[in-house]
Structure formats: C-alpha cells, structure tokens
Design an enzyme around this catalytic site. Structure first.
Site, PDB file in Angstrom:
ATOM      1  N   LYS A  78      52.227  49.128  75.904  1.00  0.00           N
ATOM      2  CA  LYS A  78      53.014  47.931  75.999  1.00  0.00           C
ATOM      3  C   LYS A  78      53.363  47.416  74.463  1.00  0.00           C
ATOM      4  O   LYS A  78      52.542  48.035  73.598  1.00  0.00           O
ATOM      5  CB  LYS A  78      51.925  46.777  76.428  1.00  0.00           C
ATOM      6  N   SER A 153      51.647  39.102  81.524  1.00  0.00           N
ATOM      7  CA  SER A 153      52.751  39.413  80.556  1.00  0.00           C
ATOM      8  C   SER A 153      53.012  41.015  80.464  1.00  0.00           C
ATOM      9  O   SER A 153      54.227  41.424  79.862  1.00  0.00           O
ATOM     10  CB  SER A 153      52.417  39.007  79.306  1.00  0.00           C
ATOM     11  N   SER A 177      46.994  39.312  82.346  1.00  0.00           N
ATOM     12  CA  SER A 177      48.230  40.060  82.207  1.00  0.00           C
ATOM     13  C   SER A 177      48.407  41.395  82.668  1.00  0.00           C
ATOM     14  O   SER A 177      49.470  41.973  82.563  1.00  0.00           O
ATOM     15  CB  SER A 177      48.763  39.773  80.693  1.00  0.00           C
TER      16      SER A 177
END
Length: 476
Positions: A78, A153, A177
């Site tokens: 990420k 997210s 997330s």
C-alpha cells in the site's frame, strides 16, 4: 504463462522452489497483468526495474538451495507504507514527489522473506475513505465489477490481489480499510491485533487505531504473509514484545465457541447478507462449534466514537504537512500564512480536508469535553464490552459490511452513507482486536459478501483456523 498469475501464493511458491518456473518469469507475468489491468487503477507506482532485479536475485538464491517464505513471489505494498527509493505518495498531491530514504519495518521483513515488490497500491488519500475514490491520481475499480467501488482505503491492495496483479499485498486498517475491500472483492483480509505488526514506516492517519495487515486470495496465503510481517520492533514504541501466538491452530470445530452478538444483526440488515451469515453460522454449528448468544451493548456508540477519535488524531498527524517541513509547497506564496493556506488548499483533497476540520472542531475549546473526552470514555466501554463478549468465546461472527460493493459515485453527495459502511469494522479498531474478513457468498448481482471473524488479542491463529475451515467446507 498467462494462467501463472492465477495461481495462489502457496502454489507459485511451490513451483518456484521446485524450479518449475523462475521468479523472473513469474514477475514478468505479473507485470504484464498489471499493464493489462491498468484501467482498474490498482497501482500508483509500478517498480518494474526494481522488481526484475529482485526476481533475478531470488532465482540466484533458489539455485543455491536457499529458501524463504516468500522467495521470488511478487507482492504489492500500500502506498502509505515507506519503501526506500520508491515513491510513497499516500495517494496525495502533497507527497507526489516523496521518495523515502528508508524501508518500513514490514517492508524490511518482506524483503528478508524474499518477496518481489512490484508496486505501490492505490488507496484513498492518506487512508481516509471507504471507497478508494479519494485518490489524488486515479479512482480504483472493483475487481469483480469495474463499475463498482472496491472499498477503501486499501482498495488498490485488494484489487491487485483479486485481479491477479499480485499474489498478496499489504494494506493498512484504521477502521476497516483492509477488511471492507477484502469483502467487496472476494479476497481474504486480516487486521491484526493492534501492536502485533510494527507501524514503523507507516504514514500515520490515526496512530492509536492504524494497523498494517495482509490481503491474499485464500486463508493459507494470508497466514503466510502475516507470519512474515508480525513481530516486535524496537523502533515502534507501541510494538508488543510478548507472546504473539496466544491462539492455536486446529482443523476441528469440536469444542469451539463462536459468539453471535445481537447488535451485529439489526432488523434493517440487508436480507441477502443476513442469509449468507446465517448459513455460515449454521455451518459452524453443524460441524461441532457451539454458537453462543452475546451482546455488545456499546455497539451503537462505536461509529461516532471512531470518527471523533480518528479525525482528532488525523488533525494532529497531518499538521506537519505545511509546505515547509513536509510536503510540497504551493507557488507564489509571499508570507508564512500564504504558504500554509495555499499549500493545504491546493494539495489536500476534499475528504482529507473534511476530516481535518472535524478533528479541529472536536478538539477546540468548548467542544473538547463534549466530544473528544466523551469519545475517549466510550472507547473504554467499547473495549470492555468486547472483552466480556469474547470471554466465553473463541471468536465473534458478523458481516464485514452492511452492503456489497455499490456503484462508483453513488455516495458522492452523501458522506454519511459512506461512513455508515464502516459500522461493523470500526468497533474492532477501537477495541484493538484482531479481525479477519473471508468471502461467504454472493448477492443477486454476483458481488461477494464478506464474513468477519473477531478474536481475542494476539489470537490470530484461532481466527485463521476458523476461517480456513469455513473456506474449505462452508462455501458452495
């Protein structure tokens, strides 16, 4: 070679170890898949050259008879996790040109395990969002239906795994997330116990809630990556130095107790999701587990508590982005106030600004006691209620999200609706507990439904075992 990307991490690792295929071939196939699926928006940065170099090093190590848990396997990270020499933007214009001089602790662990990092996964800006539509660069699209949101997210991390652009990935989870994108894309996502995985090198959103964790196509692969990244880090003051394996591995449900809290199954819950969860609960009961009715009395407080606490912490953490010490500076500024105002106006996105304003409000004079202090007290109560509910159970079971993935843009004018999508995940972060999302079925449109298992602190082994048993026998 195209089908090679569709193999699981475990399968490709076995092929690499047996030298049926080389890491160079596997990495080339993954990079080709990334090009083919570019429209999904899963990556902010693709590090093709560095990946190929790592693949060649892995092949050399394999030829020398060496082994490691992820040796030669392409994975994604990420874009809010620092990678030395590779852009880390947090999907924000503020950090568009930021290249970290160091690796996050988890990235060091991945590299030590032989992983080939192919790129930085797209996300909601600074991890603030539940749809991955708030990236400053490009919207992420659902891997099952590109007209729908992938969740957030960590949307890019989930889509990269689900659409064969990586064998596994790392995400971060502040209020769901990792788990919600895993549910929306039909993959497995684990949010570890707070402090089980180092946050050293993770760009902070809400420091008391943030946690790094793995996403993969099946439970076994998720376990492999979790075992690689967990562990004490002296560089993280919140990192736990005690026993991280308080749970246990098992293959039988006999003697296991699974709690069902009535608050997790409200009358208004989507009927298809309710039916899928009830079927999963019946599977556990039919195979020897005892189903225990329990309650989380403070459940209704959790969502408001989360958005107060997380926004307050975000306000503090993002105050460093001022165009002077951190981040880009807007052009044409003549005074200090102009640098602050113009830089933050130009480079922060709408959702980040919304959270900053909310955080400043709840911390402001006259409102601190009414909001932040009360939320802090509610947090203690929520944790206590979860501890009580789990005292007689191995895990709690509930939906990961109250809906399946919805259409892109459908919540654009309704922030509250997007926030309500976190209703089942945020309590876990507030309580600091481990939780895992695994697919438990599909709705009428063929969209995946996520089942969430919530465990006791440092009992990830128990969650992984429960999920794997269901994965092998509970889905048709």
């Amino acid at each position: 070679m195209k089908d090679i990307v569709k193999k699981s991490l475990g399968e490709i690792k076995k092929d690499l170890a047996e030298r049926k295929v080389s890491s160079v071939e596997v990495t080339e196939a993954v990079l080709e898949s990334i090009k083919e699926h570019e429209d999904y928006g899963a990556y902010v940065t693709v590090c093709a050259e560095a990946a190929m170099e790592a693949a060649r090093a892995a092949d050399k190590a394999i030829a020398e008879g060496k082994d490691a848990p992820l040796l030669g396997v392409p994975v994604a990270v990420k874009d809010n996790i620092c990678t030395e020499g590779v852009r880390t933007t947090c999907a924000s214009k503020f950090l568009e040109n930021y290249i970290p001089p160091y690796d996050a602790f988890v990235v060091k662990k991945l590299k030590a395990a032989g992983a080939v990092i192919v790129g930085k996964a797209n996300m909601d800006e600074f991890a603030m969002g539940s749809t991955s539509e708030f990236s400053a660069y490009k919207v992420v699209k659902n891997a099952v239906d590109p007209t729908r949101v992938p969740g957030g997210s960590s949307g890019g991390s989930a889509v990269a795994v689900a659409s064969y652009q990586a064998y596994a990935s790392l995400g971060s989870d502040t209020g769901g997330s990792i788990r919600q994108p895993a549910a929306f894309n039909g993959v497995v996502g684990l949010k570890p116990t707070y402090s089980a995985v180092s946050r050293n090198g993770l760009v902070a959103f809400a420091s008391s809630l943030d946690q790094i964790g793995p996403l993969a196509r099946n439970v076994a692969d998720c376990r492999t990556v979790y075992y690689v990244i967990k562990g004490h880090d002296a560089g993280d003051s919140t990192s736990y130095a005690g026993d991280l394996d308080k749970g246990d591995d098992f293959t039988s449900l006999k003697g296991r107790k699974i709690g069902v809290a009535k608050e997790f199954f409200p009358t208004a819950l989507n009927a298809t999701i309710r039916a899928a969860l009830e079927k999963a609960i019946k599977f556990y009961e039919d195979n020897g587990a005892e189903i225990v009715e329990t309650s989380i009395g403070s459940f209704d407080m959790a969502l408001a508590c989360y958005y107060i606490l997380s926004s307050a912490e975000a306000t503090s953490n993002l105050s460093r982005y001022d165009g002077i010490k951190y981040g880009r500076r807007a052009e044409g500024c003549k005074t200090l106030d102009e640098i602050y105002y113009k830089s933050r106006t130009e480079f922060f996105g709408a959702e980040v600004k919304r959270r900053i304003m909310l955080g400043n409000f709840v911390l402001s004079s006259g409102y601190y006691d009414a909001f932040y202090l009360r939320a802090s007290k509610a947090r203690t109560l929520i944790k206590k209620d979860f501890d009580n509910a789990l005292s007689g159970c191995d895990a709690l079971i509930c939906p990961t999200a109250p809906t399946t993935a919805y259409k892109l843009g459908s919540n654009a004018g309704d922030t509250t609706a997007a926030y309500l999508g976190d209703v089942f995940t945020v309590p876990v972060n507030i309580a600091g507990l481990p939780a895992l999302s695994v697919n438990c079925g599909y709705d009428g449109d063929g969209m995946p439904i996520g089942m969430q298992l919530i465990g006791k602190p440092y009992c990830e082994k128990t969650l992984l075992s429960l999920a794997e048993i269901f994965e092998k026998g509970g889905r048709e």
